[in-house]
Design a protein around this motif. Structure first.
Motif, PDB file in Angstrom:
ATOM      1  N   ALA A  49      20.374   1.095 -14.480  1.00 43.34           N
ATOM      2  CA  ALA A  49      21.952   1.298 -15.416  1.00 43.34           C
ATOM      3  C   ALA A  49      21.704  -0.512 -15.729  1.00 43.34           C
ATOM      4  N   HIS A  50      20.595  -1.503 -15.822  1.00 44.13           N
ATOM      5  CA  HIS A  50      20.786  -3.121 -16.313  1.00 44.13           C
ATOM      6  C   HIS A  50      20.457  -2.006 -17.162  1.00 44.13           C
ATOM      7  N   LEU A  51      19.888  -1.171 -17.269  1.00 50.19           N
ATOM      8  CA  LEU A  51      18.886  -1.661 -18.850  1.00 50.19           C
ATOM      9  C   LEU A  51      19.970  -0.968 -19.716  1.00 50.19           C
ATOM     10  N   GLU A  52      21.095   0.430 -19.121  1.00 49.39           N
ATOM     11  CA  GLU A  52      21.665   0.559 -20.072  1.00 49.39           C
ATOM     12  C   GLU A  52      23.061  -0.078 -20.899  1.00 49.39           C
ATOM     13  N   ILE A  53      23.089  -0.730 -20.016  1.00 51.48           N
ATOM     14  CA  ILE A  53      24.034  -1.829 -20.357  1.00 51.48           C
ATOM     15  C   ILE A  53      23.605  -3.028 -21.375  1.00 51.48           C
ATOM     16  N   ALA A  71      20.086   0.247 -30.764  1.00 53.75           N
ATOM     17  CA  ALA A  71      19.914   1.444 -29.340  1.00 53.75           C
ATOM     18  C   ALA A  71      19.117   2.316 -30.287  1.00 53.75           C
ATOM     19  N   GLU A  72      18.397   1.941 -31.338  1.00 48.99           N
ATOM     20  CA  GLU A  72      17.553   3.251 -32.071  1.00 48.99           C
ATOM     21  C   GLU A  72      16.075   2.298 -31.536  1.00 48.99           C
ATOM     22  N   LEU A  73      16.460   1.444 -31.150  1.00 49.79           N
ATOM     23  CA  LEU A  73      14.724   0.744 -31.229  1.00 49.79           C
ATOM     24  C   LEU A  73      14.638  -0.044 -30.062  1.00 49.79           C
ATOM     25  N   PRO A  74      13.075  -0.346 -29.126  1.00 48.91           N
ATOM     26  CA  PRO A  74      13.203  -0.076 -27.848  1.00 48.91           C
ATOM     27  C   PRO A  74      13.700  -1.939 -27.968  1.00 48.91           C
ATOM     28  N   GLU A 129      14.481  -2.104 -23.659  1.00 51.12           N
ATOM     29  CA  GLU A 129      13.276  -2.302 -23.210  1.00 51.12           C
ATOM     30  C   GLU A 129      12.328  -3.750 -23.045  1.00 51.12           C
ATOM     31  N   MET A 130      12.115  -3.988 -24.370  1.00 48.44           N
ATOM     32  CA  MET A 130      11.055  -5.340 -25.319  1.00 48.44           C
ATOM     33  C   MET A 130      11.873  -6.535 -24.135  1.00 48.44           C
ATOM     34  N   LEU A 170      15.797 -11.259 -31.879  1.00 46.06           N
ATOM     35  CA  LEU A 170      14.198 -11.861 -32.233  1.00 46.06           C
ATOM     36  C   LEU A 170      13.468 -10.837 -32.064  1.00 46.06           C
ATOM     37  N   ASN A 171      13.835  -9.697 -31.087  1.00 47.36           N
ATOM     38  CA  ASN A 171      13.403  -8.437 -30.631  1.00 47.36           C
ATOM     39  C   ASN A 171      13.346  -7.268 -31.620  1.00 47.36           C
TER      40      ASN A 171
END
Length: 138
Positions: A6-10, A28-31, A34-35, A104-105
């Protein structure tokens, strides 16, 4: 408390508000999220809890203002919400570092830097000199 899906989706939704898709992929189309979470996994537990709590606070704020969590907002409302976050002095301790990590990511990935004609990260090869030329690898 640990970082959850849920935190990742936010975080992913906020990333869309910061770097939306145009003629190039958005955050959203890149990680990107997640990074960020990969980096956060190395933080002390207290810092991870602060990130989780901040994401939950921002999601609750979205629900209070718009009747939906951040991940459910349409593009226009998300852009409006991100503007509100950016303008809030109270949220600056969360927003500035979070936005910085997103940017940055994003621009550290080929899909982010190649359309701009940038050469991409060079930290592993010694960086760039002041005149923009690649430095000699050590």
């Amino acid at each position: 408390m640990s970082l959850t899906q849920a935190h990742l989706e936010i975080a992913r939704a906020l990333g869309v508000g910061i770097v939306p898709a145009t003629d190039t992929p958005g955050a959203a189309e890149l990680p990107v999220a997640e990074m960020i979470f990969s980096v956060a996994a190395s933080w002390p537990r207290e810092m991870q809890q602060q990130l989780a709590g901040s994401l939950e606070f921002v999601d609750t704020l979205s629900q209070n203002l718009f009747g939906e969590g951040v991940a459910q907002l349409d593009a226009y409302t998300l852009a409006t919400f991100v503007e509100l976050l950016a303008d809030s002095a109270d949220l600056r301790p969360f927003w500035v570092p979070f936005r910085t990590l997103v940017v940055l990511n994003y621009y550290g990935l080929p899909e982010g830097y190649e359309p701009l004609g940038l050469p991409g990260p060079s930290i592993d090869s010694g960086g760039f000199t002041a005149d923009g030329e690649p430095a000699a690898a050590a």
